[in-house]
Design an enzyme around this catalytic site. Sequence first.
Site, PDB file in Angstrom:
ATOM      1  CB  THR A 193      -1.077   0.365   1.186  1.00 27.11           C
ATOM      2  OG1 THR A 193      -0.155   0.113   2.335  1.00 27.11           O
ATOM      3  CG2 THR A 193      -1.523  -1.048   1.171  1.00 27.11           C
ATOM      4  CB  SER A 218      -0.982  -3.469   8.008  1.00 29.76           C
ATOM      5  OG  SER A 218      -0.390  -2.636   8.289  1.00 29.76           O
ATOM      6  CG  ASP A 220      -5.635  -4.215  15.124  1.00 32.87           C
ATOM      7  OD1 ASP A 220      -5.380  -5.571  14.552  1.00 32.87           O
ATOM      8  OD2 ASP A 220      -5.007  -3.919  15.877  1.00 32.87           O
ATOM      9  CG  ASP A 525     -12.173  -2.043  14.759  1.00 30.20           C
ATOM     10  OD1 ASP A 525     -11.873  -2.314  15.369  1.00 30.20           O
ATOM     11  OD2 ASP A 525     -12.352  -2.431  13.195  1.00 30.20           O
TER      12      ASP A 525
END
Length: 548
Positions: A193, A218, A220, A525
């Site tokens: 990304t 990666s 959360d 999150d």
Amino acid sequence: MDQRKTEPDSYHRNGIAQVVLYGEFTATANRKVRYAVSLTEIDLTVQKITSTPAGRSKVVFNLRDCVGCRTFKGEDNTDVGAYFSAYFYPFKRRWMSSGVARQRVEQCFRVALAQDSHANLEEAQRWARAINEGSIRQLPQRDGVLYSEVRRPCRVMLLLNPHSGKGQALSLFTGHVQRMLTEAGVPHTLVITERQNHARELVREVDLSQWDAMVIISGDGLLFEVVNGLMEREDWEAAIQTPLGILPGGSGNALAASIHHYSGSQPVSCEELLVSCGFMLCKGLVSRMDLVSVHTASNQRLFSFLSLAWGFVADVDIESEKYRHVGAARFTVGTLVRLASLRVYQGRLAYLPVEEPPSRPPAQVSPPPPASAFCSSLLCRPSGASPGQNTFHNSCNSNNAAKAKRGDGTAPAPRGPPDSLLAPLEQPVPGDWTVVEEEDFVLMLAMYQSHLAEDLLAAPGAALEDGVIHLFYVKAGISRTALLRLFLAMEKGAHLASSCPYLVHVKVRALRLEPFSPKGVITVDGESVEYGPIQAQVHGGLARLISG
């Protein structure tokens, strides 16, 4: 000819498993060393052949710990032998500390049945097929967990944020994950990304029929992007069934730690947690996972897989971003800093309690695919599912995480199932809800998975698919010392037994928070969302997760 092959009569007496294959092979590094190798339905036994009984060491490997077996030819063109390597990740005692963790063991043998290299390769392939098929049949047994059947092969998109955690996600992939996926025969395409919301935009538009699973390396935050990107699609019902895989590469790694905890294994962290999650990914069993629908004051709807927090926990999560370079220790540093100036937050909290434990299906494991269905990869859509009806999950804190913004209009409104338990935010909560009398809080934390971080077992009783939100709140008046003791106890999940009069824990299906304090932080999150009134409802088993 340096191999003598015999096949004893199959047997199954006195509880001994039936022998499927037997052979004698040489070691790859020293052809003078010979081994007797036998394969049963449940294990691979390797015994060194020597002239003295004392030298006949025997090692037994359970096929449940095997991720795959591969065959290959030697690098020397004059070598007529063929080779097969089986890869195991059994639990072994650590070198420098107590406890056990999964550790890699490779068993490689040279097959020289004849001077015909083709015949030797066919024999090696026969062993590899039998080991792989035996490994697939050795499925884990967990109470109350219903697994989907997996088939082979499958196509995996692997999303990686190079800036998550301490910025080591790419090196973790090349150092551990890539090898494990190769050993398991899992084909994958790596996507790195490039910016915030890159993953969210990608999964919102990608042709999901081209992929059978999505794996995230990666934090959360990147998983938060992926889940909400899938739920923003017109075909969200099929999209959210895409298997989601978790490989920890961030600071908190909460979902990864939760999945490891659900497996019944001893607590681990850092690279040992990565190996554990990589192993489960390679085994490729899919279970269902709850998602929680969250509504903000500006009528934004988000989907959450981990937590909703306000007060102390949310402040530490966001304020500790500046310490990201120290990895998971950022939360310890952030906690100490926030304890030094403990805040009290005013607001109104209400919830719909769980009246009875939700019914859960009995433990079942779908039967393995027939031998003819075996292919090279270990993760796939369930039998009979159409393209897009798959699921995969991952978790860790991420710099790439989507930050929800008030009415920014950059993304389509999330779709999803109706929130039948929630009234509009501008209306009072329904009459069967409980309104908390206190209005002064130190923190509010809603958890749907067991872990808040690698070393924080916040909700020991949580499960992937139980339709329950574990609501915690700490009332004002608690001392700094008592609050610190609570968090220290949370490392082992002992905080609920601490008899702290300021801590309240209740199981709920929905909740509403109305902050009165003019300033504050609310996280979903681990990601900061719009501050203001917020409410949430759990949707049981909405997503699916690789957790085998």
